[in-house]
Scaffold this motif. Sequence first.
Motif, short mmCIF file in Angstrom:
data_model
loop_
_atom_site.label_atom_id
_atom_site.label_comp_id
_atom_site.label_asym_id
_atom_site.label_seq_id
_atom_site.Cartn_x
_atom_site.Cartn_y
_atom_site.Cartn_z
N SER A 26 -0.16 -6.69 -4.83
CA SER A 26 -0.45 -6.32 -3.45
C SER A 26 -1.95 -6.16 -3.20
O SER A 26 -2.70 -5.77 -4.09
CB SER A 26 0.26 -5.01 -3.10
N LEU A 82 -4.10 -3.90 -1.09
CA LEU A 82 -4.12 -2.69 -0.27
C LEU A 82 -5.56 -2.33 0.06
O LEU A 82 -6.42 -2.30 -0.81
CB LEU A 82 -3.46 -1.54 -1.03
N LEU A 135 -3.10 4.20 0.42
CA LEU A 135 -1.95 3.30 0.40
C LEU A 135 -1.49 3.01 -1.02
O LEU A 135 -0.28 2.91 -1.29
CB LEU A 135 -2.29 1.98 1.12
N THR A 149 0.35 6.36 -2.18
CA THR A 149 1.64 6.61 -1.54
C THR A 149 2.66 5.52 -1.86
O THR A 149 3.86 5.81 -1.99
CB THR A 149 1.48 6.74 -0.01
N SER A 150 2.19 4.30 -2.03
CA SER A 150 3.11 3.21 -2.39
C SER A 150 3.64 3.39 -3.80
O SER A 150 4.82 3.15 -4.07
CB SER A 150 2.39 1.85 -2.27
N LYS A 173 6.22 6.20 -3.79
CA LYS A 173 7.49 5.75 -3.24
C LYS A 173 8.29 4.96 -4.28
O LYS A 173 9.52 5.14 -4.41
CB LYS A 173 7.23 4.87 -2.02
N ARG A 204 8.39 -2.51 -8.79
CA ARG A 204 7.71 -2.20 -7.53
C ARG A 204 6.44 -1.40 -7.79
O ARG A 204 5.41 -1.63 -7.16
CB ARG A 204 8.66 -1.43 -6.61
N PHE A 251 1.38 -1.81 -7.35
CA PHE A 251 0.34 -0.92 -6.82
C PHE A 251 -0.45 -0.18 -7.88
O PHE A 251 -1.41 0.52 -7.56
CB PHE A 251 0.98 0.13 -5.90
#
Length: 233
Positions: free
Chosen positions: A140, A142, A147, A150-151, A154, A163, A167
């Motif tokens: 990703s 970002l 971001l 927090t990503s 999550k 996932r 990040f």
Amino acid sequence: MSRRLTPGAAALAAGAALMLSQAPAFAQAATPTQTGALAQAANPVPVANPAQAHAPAPAAVARKLFRAWLRGDRAAAAKVASPAAVSSLFAYVYRAPDRFAGCTGNACRFTYTSVRVPGGLNGILMVVSGPKVTKVYTSSHLTKPSLAATSLFKAWTLNDRSRALQFAAVPAVKTLFRTKYDPKGVTHTFQGCSAEPKGHACAYSYEGGAMLMHVRGSKHAGYDVRSITYIAD
């Protein structure tokens, strides 16, 4: 007085004797051929599902989707991937990875050997189920440190390591996932990010301490979490 058998009676007696002499044959064990036939009837050989028997290998499916993406051919991609997987792949912002890293089970990876992108995924990961790619994870881009934090948090709450690697670097993901997130456990509150040498520290506080996510990168190159430390009150 001697008894005499009439010709008809003699024939009947002879027939009865013959039947009695043949009767034990019916009690004999079945022949090997008959035994095999009976066993097959009692335990039929399972027939393979044609769809499973002819399902393509995960690598073949992943490569088809990758080639369709390189051509910009969404129609071809839709034939070998779910709509969500197609959308994720075609939204990828970086150039195509230059190496097929193979598959581990049904997870196939395409990685970079000459450039660095944020996160530990290092390219694209495709999850294959049967004849289609059902999920795609990508590195990703970002543009804010918050971001990245927090990503990653999550992904931890979802217990989704792939996932998380979008990040954060591998060491950060390993540190975070040493403890499984407990929705009934302590409450984590995001406190924002502040500057620190070489980057930013983004904090999640909880009763008794805090978790610090150390973020590196830039708006142009993209941010990711490189390491995680904990402090106690």
